[in-house]
Design a protein around this motif. Structure first.
Motif, short mmCIF file in Angstrom:
data_model
loop_
_atom_site.label_atom_id
_atom_site.label_comp_id
_atom_site.label_asym_id
_atom_site.label_seq_id
_atom_site.Cartn_x
_atom_site.Cartn_y
_atom_site.Cartn_z
N ASP A 8 -8.08 -14.85 -19.75
CA ASP A 8 -9.44 -15.34 -19.53
C ASP A 8 -9.31 -16.75 -18.97
OD1 ASP A 8 -11.97 -16.42 -19.69
OD2 ASP A 8 -12.13 -16.29 -21.87
N GLY A 10 -11.00 -19.69 -17.98
CA GLY A 10 -12.36 -20.22 -18.18
C GLY A 10 -12.58 -21.60 -17.56
N GLU A 150 -16.05 -10.80 -16.55
CA GLU A 150 -15.97 -11.30 -17.93
C GLU A 150 -16.88 -10.54 -18.90
OE1 GLU A 150 -16.48 -15.49 -17.17
OE2 GLU A 150 -14.51 -15.57 -16.24
#
Ligand SMILES: Nc1ncnc2c1ncn2[C@@H]1O[C@H](COP(=O)(O)OP(=O)(O)OP(=O)(O)O)[C@@H](O)[C@H]1O
Ligand SMILES: [Mg+2]
Length: 496
Positions: A8, A10, A150
């Protein structure tokens, strides 16, 4: 055997999860034992550093002319912006590549060699931003098996967790540090079928930090009668790092004190939430649009599930209640669900022969179907009967929300006698209106179809777009009468 992992990447924090030998998704800790790595890069004493140390440098850099660090660059992926770090200028791709290399290094130290990875991106990331993410991974020496949106990754984790109804329709409300996504999906056991996705590319926790900084500025000025610029606030104790901590406390407490420049400044939750109310209104509208897009009423949903750290803000949870008429379900760690879902997806899409028996069983239970997140079309001409002349349009072939894989065909005709070429462009845009100015759509592929000479206008050109499960679009342009064909493939994960 290589480990199967999902990343992930981010705006403010990044994380890695592994599809472990038992077929479960588990977070991978960094060298400090932490699961969330600040998405910051810095040059400290001539050495590139990533994570907490870089975040410290980033806080120290605020307001300084000469910067040694960069953060919050994900929102600029796919743009030409660059960030000064000492004597260097780094693009968002180069910065993301530093981050990915670091994440991959500590993951290898923890779980050994890694198989091609899955990386997550916001659902409404443009083709350029997706391509930029792929380039960053390549520069970091990583092979990417797949990209997943996501909220779809979060949905997959929730489906896997078994904490939802056996079958139902849920909204995944994902508000992180940089972006907002709302995805509506049908869940059936461990299957996720996305119905619709909408989002706001530039709205997240970093905007809330800046809003809180403005509240502190005004309060400080009222308290002292002295003006203070944002520039000097940044290096006089009012930096965004400390302000972010205050914001987190305000999710738990009604009032928090901030100490800087010899002053004690109190901010109430209400004052903070008032300062972000325009953002919350935008989120609310976006959710209402998503319900329209999905052709559903809020009451038809079985619940709302959350992803992203900014969903901890009480006003954001209230916004969910206002739009969907129900409290969001709080059944998982909102910081981790995206990485955990990415690990599950990596297992699901992995070569099953390299998995253990238990992994194979777990992977086989999962299924994901996503939708086209943009409108894909071609530039064409339409006839203005009043002005008696042609005008350019963007003709949509695959509409946003169409389930993928899919194949769509449209027919067009040539406009002049003896026309010997047709410009074939593949466009991507958020707007589906026929009168939307084609000047503002993004061209993601182009080719030229040659036609035989000597024919009158009105020859049929048939255009077919096939969007496959790997986000690759095969576009066919065919002159029906002569059988002349041109094909172009656009990898929507990798760009051209
Ligand atoms: N208790 C809290 N109250 C308010 N905001 C919070 C809280 N905890 C975390 N956040 C905010 O959540 C954001 C980080 O969330 P997350 O890690 O999900 O986002 P990200 O993955 O970095 O961003 P994106 O997914 O948008 O690229 C930060 O802006 C952080 O300040
Ligand atoms: Mg995130």
């Amino acid at each position: 055997m290589s480990s199967v992992v999902g990343i992930d990447l981010g705006t403010t924090y990044s994380a890695v999860a592994q599809f472990d030998e038992f077929g479960r998704p588990v977070m991978v800790p960094d060298q400090d034992g932490k699961y969330l790595l600040p998405s910051c890069v810095a040059l400290i004493h001539g050495e590139w550093r990533v994570g907490s140390d870089a975040r410290g440098q980033w806080a120290a850099d605020h307001g300084m002319e000469q910067k040694s660090s960069a953060a919050r660059f994900k929102r600029e992926m796919g743009t030409s912006r660059d960030y000064p770090i000492a004597e260097h200028r780094l693009t968002p791709v180069e910065l993301s590549s530093h981050l990915l290399r670091y994440l991959a290094d500590y993951t290898r130290k923890s779980v050994g060699p890694i198989a091609p990875v899955v990386i997550t991106v916001p659902a409404n990331f443009s083709n350029e931003a997706r391509q930029a993410t792929m380039n960053a991974a390549k520069d970091a020496g990583l092979e990417v098996a797949n990209i997943i949106n996501e909220p779809t990754a979060a949905a997959l984790y929730y489906a896997y967790s078994g904490k939802l109804n056996e079958a139902g329709t849920y909204a995944v409300f994902d508000l992180g540090g940089g972006t907002f996504d709302i995805t509506i999906a049908r869940f059936d056991g461990k299957s996720v079928n996305v119905i619709w996705s909408d989002g706001i590319a530039r709205l997240g926790g970093v905007d809330f930090d800046e809003a809180l900084q403005m509240v502190l500025k005004e309060k400080y000025e009222t308290l002292t009668g002295e003006e203070i610029s944002i520039q000097s606030m940044n290096h006089e104790g009012f930096d965004l790092g400390r302000i972010q901590d205050m914001k987190h406390s305000l999710s738990r407490r009604d009032k928090v004190s901030f100490f800087a420049r010899g002053q004690v400044i109190e901010v109430t939750r209400k004052e903070f939430e008032d300062s972000i109310s325009n953002f919350v209104t935008q989120i609310q509208l976006c959710c209402e649009n998503a319900l329209d897009g999905a052709e559903l009423e809020a009451v038809q949903l079985d619940g709302v599930i959350l992803a992203g750290g900014s969903t901890r803000i009480p006003a954001v949870q209230q916004c969910v209640e206002d739009v969907f008429g129900c409290e969001p379900l709080s059944i998982a760690n909102v910081d981790e669900v995206v990485a955990l879902g990415a690990a599950l997806y990596a297992g699901h899409r992995s070569d099953q022969d390299v998995l253990t028996k238990l992994q194979q069983v777990s992977a086989a239970e999962l299924s994901v179907q996503d939708v086209a997140n943009k409108n894909f079309g071609t530039k064409a001409l339409s006839w203005d009967a009043e002005l008696e002349k042609p005008f350019a349009i963007n003709s949509i072939i695959i509409r946003k929300g169409t389930r993928i894989p899919c194949s769509m065909t449209e027919s067009y005709t040539t406009v002049s006698d003896d026309q010997t070429t047709v410009d074939c462009s593949i466009t991507e845009c958020d707007h589906a209106e026929l009168d939307y100015d084609p000047k503002f759509v993004r061209i993601i592929g182009q080719t030229n179809l040659k036609l035989p000479p000597g024919r009158p206008a009105g020859q049929e050109i048939r255009v077919t777009y096939e969007y496959d499960i790997n986000q690759i679009m095969h576009c066919h342009f065919e002159d029906v009468e002569s059988g002349e064909k041109n094909e172009i493939t656009v990898d929507l994960m990798k760009g051209l």
